[in-house]
Design a protein around this motif. Structure first.
Motif, PDB file in Angstrom:
ATOM      1  N   HIS A 116       0.796  -1.228   0.000  1.00 54.08           N
ATOM      2  CA  HIS A 116       0.000   0.000   0.000  1.00 54.08           C
ATOM      3  C   HIS A 116       0.836   1.290   0.000  1.00 54.08           C
ATOM      4  CE1 HIS A 116       0.597  -0.694   4.315  1.00 54.08           C
ATOM      5  NE2 HIS A 116      -0.166  -1.765   4.237  1.00 54.08           N
ATOM      6  N   ASN A 118       0.452   4.115  -1.342  1.00 54.24           N
ATOM      7  CA  ASN A 118      -0.289   5.361  -1.162  1.00 54.24           C
ATOM      8  C   ASN A 118      -0.525   5.670   0.314  1.00 54.24           C
ATOM      9  OD1 ASN A 118      -2.242   3.076  -1.452  1.00 54.24           O
ATOM     10  ND2 ASN A 118      -3.737   4.662  -0.951  1.00 54.24           N
ATOM     11  N   ALA A 119      -0.562   4.662   1.176  1.00 56.32           N
ATOM     12  CA  ALA A 119      -0.793   4.872   2.602  1.00 56.32           C
ATOM     13  C   ALA A 119       0.490   5.166   3.366  1.00 56.32           C
ATOM     14  CB  ALA A 119      -1.485   3.662   3.207  1.00 56.32           C
ATOM     15  N   ARG A 138      -7.927  -2.353   1.370  1.00 54.56           N
ATOM     16  CA  ARG A 138      -7.990  -1.582   2.610  1.00 54.56           C
ATOM     17  C   ARG A 138      -7.685  -0.108   2.389  1.00 54.56           C
ATOM     18  NH1 ARG A 138      -4.572  -2.425   8.201  1.00 54.56           N
ATOM     19  NH2 ARG A 138      -5.880  -1.058   9.459  1.00 54.56           N
ATOM     20  N   TYR A 139      -6.767   0.206   1.471  1.00 54.94           N
ATOM     21  CA  TYR A 139      -6.295   1.583   1.342  1.00 54.94           C
ATOM     22  C   TYR A 139      -6.542   2.253  -0.002  1.00 54.94           C
ATOM     23  CZ  TYR A 139      -3.769   0.848   5.715  1.00 54.94           C
ATOM     24  OH  TYR A 139      -3.447   0.603   7.014  1.00 54.94           O
ATOM     25  N   TRP A 141      -9.011   3.189  -1.749  1.00 62.79           N
ATOM     26  CA  TRP A 141     -10.039   4.225  -1.824  1.00 62.79           C
ATOM     27  C   TRP A 141      -9.603   5.518  -1.146  1.00 62.79           C
ATOM     28  CZ3 TRP A 141     -11.896   5.845   2.881  1.00 62.79           C
ATOM     29  CH2 TRP A 141     -11.644   5.012   3.961  1.00 62.79           C
ATOM     30  N   ARG A 142      -8.483   5.496  -0.456  1.00 55.67           N
ATOM     31  CA  ARG A 142      -8.005   6.686   0.247  1.00 55.67           C
ATOM     32  C   ARG A 142      -7.122   7.582  -0.619  1.00 55.67           C
ATOM     33  NH1 ARG A 142      -6.376   4.571   6.286  1.00 55.67           N
ATOM     34  NH2 ARG A 142      -8.344   3.520   6.742  1.00 55.67           N
ATOM     35  N   CYS A 143      -7.129   7.375  -1.925  1.00 54.88           N
ATOM     36  CA  CYS A 143      -6.282   8.199  -2.790  1.00 54.88           C
ATOM     37  C   CYS A 143      -6.917   8.339  -4.168  1.00 54.88           C
ATOM     38  CB  CYS A 143      -4.881   7.589  -2.915  1.00 54.88           C
ATOM     39  SG  CYS A 143      -4.790   6.093  -3.939  1.00 54.88           S
ATOM     40  N   TRP A 145      -6.338   7.110  -7.306  1.00 51.38           N
ATOM     41  CA  TRP A 145      -5.488   6.044  -7.834  1.00 51.38           C
ATOM     42  C   TRP A 145      -4.961   6.347  -9.225  1.00 51.38           C
ATOM     43  CZ3 TRP A 145     -10.496   4.362  -6.187  1.00 51.38           C
ATOM     44  CH2 TRP A 145     -11.432   4.221  -7.199  1.00 51.38           C
TER      45      TRP A 145
END
Length: 192
Positions: A116, A118-119, A138-139, A141-143, A145
């Motif tokens: 991950h 991006n995290a 898990r991660y 969707w937090r960026c 992409w």
């Protein structure tokens, strides 16, 4: 089992016992019984399992799952290299020593998956192209992409993972959606 996923190598179990996200039901036996992926591996946090490596390895292999580990930065690489496994997932924080550690891990000839990015703030420009890059449920969707991964689609091979800490996390819906939008073809590391 209807349409299992091709591969899931980033899964945690109760062996990651000080990870507060892992629930008591997330046992290796349950993960093996669910059979949500044709190629399935457990990659618990090495800093939590290193002292019990032989027992951990025996339980994972005994369940006919691939034996992995998640290594949290360069500090854990020397000990991780002494532990026999099928693959390693690496936390590459944006530190010079972590980028150098990737080269050390690659020299061991086991697949190295950058977890991950991006995290963790990983600079993918500094990651050796021989590494695999993970897109996980898990991660992702937090960026954005497209911005985070799009420029590197031709540079790296990618794996898609769940990063499951709980049974209900054993899926890759968002990660597969992002990979499809990016035109990524998943790299399967082992025979399923």
């Amino acid at each position: 089992r209807p349409n299992p996923l091709p591969q899931d190598l980033h899964i945690h179990s109760v062996w990651s016992d000080t990870d507060s996200s892992v629930v008591a039901e997330q046992t290796i036996a349950l993960i093996a019984a669910v059979g949500h992926a044709r190629i399935c591996g457990i990659s618990d946090h090495f800093e939590m399992i290193g002292d019990f490596w032989d027992d951990y390895r025996a339980e994972v292999a005994g369940a006919s799952l691939r034996v992995g580990m998640e290594v949290n930065g360069h500090e854990w690489v020397p000990a991780a290299l002494d532990a026999d496994c099928d693959y390693r997932i690496f936390h590459c924080w944006d530190r010079d020593a972590d980028y150098r550690a990737l080269e050390t891990l690659l020299a061991d000839a086991k697949p190295v998956i950058v977890a991950h990015p991006n995290a963790l703030g990983t600079d993918l420009e500094r990651v050796p192209p021989a590494c695999l890059v993970e897109i996980n449920n898990r991660y992702i969707w937090r960026c954005d992409w497209h911005a985070e991964y799009g420029p590197y689609v031709e540079r790296f091979r990618f794996v898609i993972s769940s990063d499951a800490h709980q049974p209900n996390w054993l899926n890759q819906t968002l990660a597969r959606h992002a990979a499809a939008e990016l035109g990524i073809t998943e790299t399967l590391l082992f025979e399923g």
